[in-house]
Design a protein around this motif. Structure first.
Motif, mmCIF file in Angstrom:
data_model
loop_
_atom_site.group_PDB
_atom_site.id
_atom_site.type_symbol
_atom_site.label_atom_id
_atom_site.label_comp_id
_atom_site.label_asym_id
_atom_site.label_seq_id
_atom_site.Cartn_x
_atom_site.Cartn_y
_atom_site.Cartn_z
ATOM 1 N N UNK A 74 0.843 -1.201 0.000
ATOM 2 C CA UNK A 74 0.000 0.000 0.000
ATOM 3 C C UNK A 74 0.870 1.240 0.000
ATOM 4 N N UNK A 75 0.398 2.273 -0.705
ATOM 5 C CA UNK A 75 1.057 3.582 -0.638
ATOM 6 C C UNK A 75 -0.017 4.601 -0.357
ATOM 7 N N UNK A 76 0.001 5.128 0.843
ATOM 8 C CA UNK A 76 -1.078 6.014 1.269
ATOM 9 C C UNK A 76 -0.729 7.457 0.966
ATOM 10 N N UNK A 77 -1.584 8.115 0.156
ATOM 11 C CA UNK A 77 -1.382 9.529 -0.141
ATOM 12 C C UNK A 77 -2.072 10.394 0.910
ATOM 13 N N UNK A 78 -3.228 9.942 1.385
ATOM 14 C CA UNK A 78 -3.966 10.755 2.363
ATOM 15 C C UNK A 78 -4.942 9.897 3.145
ATOM 16 N N UNK A 79 -5.129 10.231 4.443
ATOM 17 C CA UNK A 79 -6.189 9.657 5.271
ATOM 18 C C UNK A 79 -7.025 10.840 5.756
ATOM 19 N N UNK A 80 -8.280 10.910 5.292
ATOM 20 C CA UNK A 80 -9.131 12.049 5.636
ATOM 21 C C UNK A 80 -10.273 11.566 6.526
ATOM 22 N N UNK A 81 -10.358 12.155 7.724
ATOM 23 C CA UNK A 81 -11.368 11.718 8.689
ATOM 24 C C UNK A 81 -12.445 12.788 8.798
ATOM 25 N N UNK A 82 -13.714 12.372 8.708
ATOM 26 C CA UNK A 82 -14.800 13.323 8.931
ATOM 27 C C UNK A 82 -15.852 12.654 9.814
ATOM 28 N N UNK A 83 -16.583 13.461 10.533
ATOM 29 C CA UNK A 83 -17.573 12.902 11.450
ATOM 30 C C UNK A 83 -18.864 12.638 10.700
ATOM 31 N N UNK A 84 -19.567 11.532 10.999
ATOM 32 C CA UNK A 84 -20.897 11.363 10.416
ATOM 33 C C UNK A 84 -21.962 11.359 11.502
ATOM 34 N N UNK A 85 -21.635 11.870 12.652
ATOM 35 C CA UNK A 85 -22.640 11.980 13.713
ATOM 36 C C UNK A 85 -22.949 10.635 14.344
ATOM 37 N N UNK A 86 -24.175 10.509 14.885
ATOM 38 C CA UNK A 86 -24.564 9.287 15.588
ATOM 39 C C UNK A 86 -25.214 8.331 14.602
ATOM 40 N N UNK A 87 -24.425 7.508 13.993
ATOM 41 C CA UNK A 87 -24.998 6.531 13.069
ATOM 42 C C UNK A 87 -25.033 5.180 13.772
ATOM 43 N N UNK A 88 -26.218 4.567 13.878
ATOM 44 C CA UNK A 88 -26.259 3.270 14.548
ATOM 45 C C UNK A 88 -25.464 2.232 13.757
ATOM 46 N N UNK A 89 -24.667 1.453 14.411
ATOM 47 C CA UNK A 89 -23.850 0.451 13.733
ATOM 48 C C UNK A 89 -24.349 -0.942 14.084
ATOM 49 N N UNK A 90 -24.355 -1.792 13.077
ATOM 50 C CA UNK A 90 -24.622 -3.197 13.365
ATOM 51 C C UNK A 90 -23.427 -3.725 14.163
ATOM 52 N N UNK A 91 -23.619 -4.830 14.838
ATOM 53 C CA UNK A 91 -22.502 -5.432 15.559
ATOM 54 C C UNK A 91 -21.435 -5.877 14.579
ATOM 55 N N UNK A 92 -20.204 -5.737 14.963
ATOM 56 C CA UNK A 92 -19.111 -6.294 14.186
ATOM 57 C C UNK A 92 -18.643 -5.374 13.068
ATOM 58 N N UNK A 93 -17.752 -5.899 12.253
ATOM 59 C CA UNK A 93 -17.138 -5.114 11.193
ATOM 60 C C UNK A 93 -17.195 -5.926 9.906
ATOM 61 N N UNK A 94 -17.567 -5.260 8.836
ATOM 62 C CA UNK A 94 -17.877 -5.962 7.608
ATOM 63 C C UNK A 94 -17.034 -5.445 6.441
#
Ligand code: ZN
Ligand code: ZN
Ligand code: FE
Length: 744
Positions: A65-85
């Motif tokens: 991998x060659x990472x040019x940028x990591x951009x983080x933004x907030x999306x507020x309170x979004x309900x998440x299902x359990x786990x990571x997909x």
């Protein structure tokens, strides 16, 4: 819980980035998902350890991998299902990018040496962190079904690994094992197969035979690099008397026969796995490997097949491209049998097709860092970021030069320079060129609205450009201005940055006055230039032969310096009067300020390849190889005339000064002659920096001398883009883009 959206840009598709994110999510107890889209990788994540998770995205990224940028933004309170997909790709143009081919990783090397029956001794072992990519790609998106691995149906074991996000082979498109993947075999010259192919190949090589070995991006011709007779036989069969051969060795071989620096080791061991030119060590290899050269081109094994072959032979191998003279590398089995049979005693073949011909990349290191001589396998297709001011550049397609052809695409502030395609005079290379044109358009999802090419109307690439452009703007960029723009772009020179003094020392390129240029000081921006100074012209007589036969250039340069009688002595027996007559009458004679031909002329006087060069750049490479350091500079005229230099040189020659010292003095003199006026352009405020480009700057001695004389002025040099015509298309593309942007 607060959810954040994380956008990751760069080379993040097809390199195991999504499973890596999935694993991090397990470790940091993150909820959410990851997917690929047209801009890269998109993550939605929530969890108390989110900061550590975001941190690890860059700090622990997978090797390719060659990472040019990591951009983080907030999306507020979004309900998440359990786990990571890991979610399927989203949107048009998702997963359009493919990474370059990567050398076998250490885990996969361990696998082929392990006792695991699926991997032990298996030549096509790979994982997400290594293996073929661009060379097996038939079409996009990069899925197994669109690669030359399509005919090989995965066994249940491979399928399980492919589907397990925790496995190193998750979504590794070319994943295969001995049960289900491609296989190798050994064929002798008669077409008879032998048992135990790797042993048979090793035995043949150890006994001095020459083999054709099917590799990653094409065939190599291969023999024992420690065996004089084998090398001589390869040279005579291939009619290649002196062009250096590349070598492949294990680390111990390289340690024994060469002295790589830390940086050279780093390059050798990188996933790009290029050929690196390295000074020879105390223990020598036969002269025949690279006659007259003090550096040898080494690479490490970069596929499991190569690792297994080198272990089986236990010595370094010559690995030169398998082709007919002037043609591109052979990639098909049938083609190899037909074309290479005359050169070889046997074939080590396999049944995975090569979708795309990719030569080995070649580089060297100087005190100024890396220098790329050939941009190919392991490097292409990797986009490079353009300087400030090109963010809104139109999509440009540039077609490069005639020799060392390569094309370049601009899109969304980055450039994609194609792999080295070769000399367009050859019909097969021409086919490769048109294929690359279509290929890269697909890869980059490119719809060019502006086209660029060389000024030379007879270049095949320029004629092609006219056809491709149809009614769209086609911008012709002068050859040496394109060289200048390529080094500016590589160094991030802003589009609206001030003028730069370019020292362009090169072979031949058409000037805007209709003569042939090549030893130039140009003062320019991306949009235009002024020709400030140049080598006084000399005559090239006899078309291509003027380039092949250094004595021709020597003759006229000596005549111009009033040394005609010296020329008569040195070139007794050559058709001097015929050439002089032709020059006087202007028959098949063209004036040129080429610096490359000046190197030839000096070599010709010194008796280096005087009668003929057997490959492009031979005389100049030998001059560099023998040049002593710390020599006084020969004088050039105020107008850059080399006549005073030749008079001093001939004087030294007649006084038996060693040719190594003479060569050193020539390098120093040429460097000083060009560096001083360029430096003065900066000191007087006419330029903001000096930039060095053109094929002659592959010469490390010349580069070092020029830098000495430039003193403390800012200097732009090539590190990642070839100084030769392989980098021309990048310069054409940025120049064309700048001209369009300026008009807006
Ligand atoms: Zn691997
Ligand atoms: Zn399998
Ligand atoms: Fe050039």
């Amino acid at each position: 819980m607060a959810t954040v959206q994380i956008r990751v840009r760069g080379q993040v598709q097809g390199v195991g980035f999504r499973p890596f994110v999935w694993m991090l999510a397990q470790r940091f107890d993150i909820q959410g998902h990851v997917l690929n889209d047209s801009e890269g990788v998109l993550v939605q994540a929530a969890g108390p350890q989110i900061d550590a998770f975001i941190q690890a995205l860059s700090s622990e990224a997978p090797p390719l991998a060659q990472i040019d940028a990591v951009e983080v933004s907030s999306c507020g309170e979004v309900p998440q299902a359990d786990g990571f997909e890991i979610k399927p790709s989203q949107g048009q143009g998702a997963e359009t990018r493919v990474a370059p081919d990567a050398a076998t990783c250490s885990h996969c090397v361990a696998d082929i040496l392990s006792s695991d029956p699926r991997r032990h001794g298996y030549s096509f072992t790979n994982c997400t962190h290594c293996g073929p990519r661009f060379t097996i790609l038939n079409a996009l998106p990069y899925d197994r079904g669109q690669t030359t691995m399509a005919p090989f149906e995965m066994c249940s074991d491979c399928d399980a690994e492919y589907k397990d996000p925790a496995d190193r082979r998750f979504h590794a498109q070319p994943v295969a094992c001995a049960q289900c993947g491609p296989e190798i075999w050994f064929e002798d010259a008669k077409g008879d197969r032998r048992e135990k192919p790797m042993d048979a190949a090793a035995q043949a090589l150890v006994s001095g035979q020459v083999l054709a070995v099917k590799g990653l991006g094409g065939f190599h011709l291969c023999c024992d690099a420690t065996n004089d007779a084998a090398i001589a036989s390869l040279r005579s069969r291939k009619h290649r008397p002196s062009k250096p051969f590349a070598l492949m060795g294990q680390e111990d071989d390289i340690k024994r026969y060469a002295r790589p620096s830390k940086k050279e080791w780093q390059a050798l061991r990188s996933a790009d796995a290029p050929i690196v030119l390295i000074p020879a060590g105390a223990v020598g290899l036969p002269q025949g490997v690279a006659p007259g050269q003090t550096c040898l081109g080494w690479m490490l094994p970069y596929t499991p097949l190569h690792h297994l072959l080198l272990r089986a032979v236990g010595r370094p191998l010559v690995m030169t491209s398998g082709n007919l003279s002037g043609e591109p590398q052979v990639i098909e089995n049938a083609e190899a049998r037909e074309k290479l049979a005359a050169f070889v005693d046997g074939f080590l073949l396999h049944n995975r097709d090569i979708a795309r011909r990719l030569d080995d990349s070649v580089m060297r290191f100087t005190a100024e860092g890396p220098m790329v001589l050939r941009h190919a396998r392991g490097r292409a297709p990797r986009p490079i970021a353009l300087p400030q001011g090109f963010e809104d550049a139109p999509e440009v397609l540039a077609f490069g030069g005639q020799m060392k052809a390569a094309i370049c695409l601009l899109k969304r502030g980055s450039a994609l320079l194609s792999h080295h395609l070769g000399d367009l005079d050859d019909a097969l290379t021409w086919d490769e060129f048109t294929k690359a044109d279509a290929d890269y358009a697909g890869l980059f999802d490119h719809a060019p609205s502006v086209f660029a090419c060389d000024l030379h109307p007879d270049f095949a690439a320029s004629r092609h450009a006219i056809k491709r452009a149809k009614n769209a703007p086609l911008i012709e960029v002068q050859h040496h201005h394109a060289h200048l723009c390529s080094v500016m772009a590589e160094n991030g020179w802003p589009r609206e940055g001030g003028p730069v003094a370019g020292i362009v020392l090169d072979g031949l390129g058409l000037g805007d006055d209709g003569t042939i240029w090549g030893g130039e000081i140009l003062l320019g921006t991306y949009c235009g230039f002024e020709r400030v100074a140049h080598l006084p012209v000399s005559t090239l007589v006899g078309g291509d032969r003027a380039q092949l036969e250094p004595w021709r250039n020597a003759l006229f340069r000596l005549d111009e310096a009033g040394l005609g009688s010296v020329a008569d002595q040195l070139f007794d027996g050559f058709p001097r009067q015929l050439l002089r007559q032709a020059a006087a009458q202007g028959i098949n004679a063209i004036p040129s300020s080429s610096a490359g031909r000046l190197f030839d002329a000096v070599a010709g006087v010194l008796g280096i390849c005087s009668a003929a060069q057997t490959y492009e750049g031979e005389a100049a490479m030998q001059l560099e190889a023998i040049a002593h350091t710390d020599q006084p500079a020969y004088p050039f005229g105020e107008d850059l005339s080399p006549a005073p230099m030749f008079r001093a040189l001939v004087h030294d020659l007649q006084n038996n000064v060693p040719t190594g010292e003479i060569s050193g003095r020539f390098h120093a003199g040429l460097a000083q002659a060009f560096a001083v006026p360029a430096r003065n352009l900066v000191r007087t405020g006419k330029a903001e920096a000096v930039a060095l480009s053109g094929g002659c700057f592959q010469n490390a001695r010349l580069l070092a001398e020029v830098l000495i004389h430039l003193d403390d002025v800012p200097v732009l040099i090539h590190n990642e883009i070839p100084a030769n015509d392989g980098g021309l298309a990048l310069g054409q593309a940025v120049s064309a883009a700048a001209k369009v942007l300026e008009r807006r």
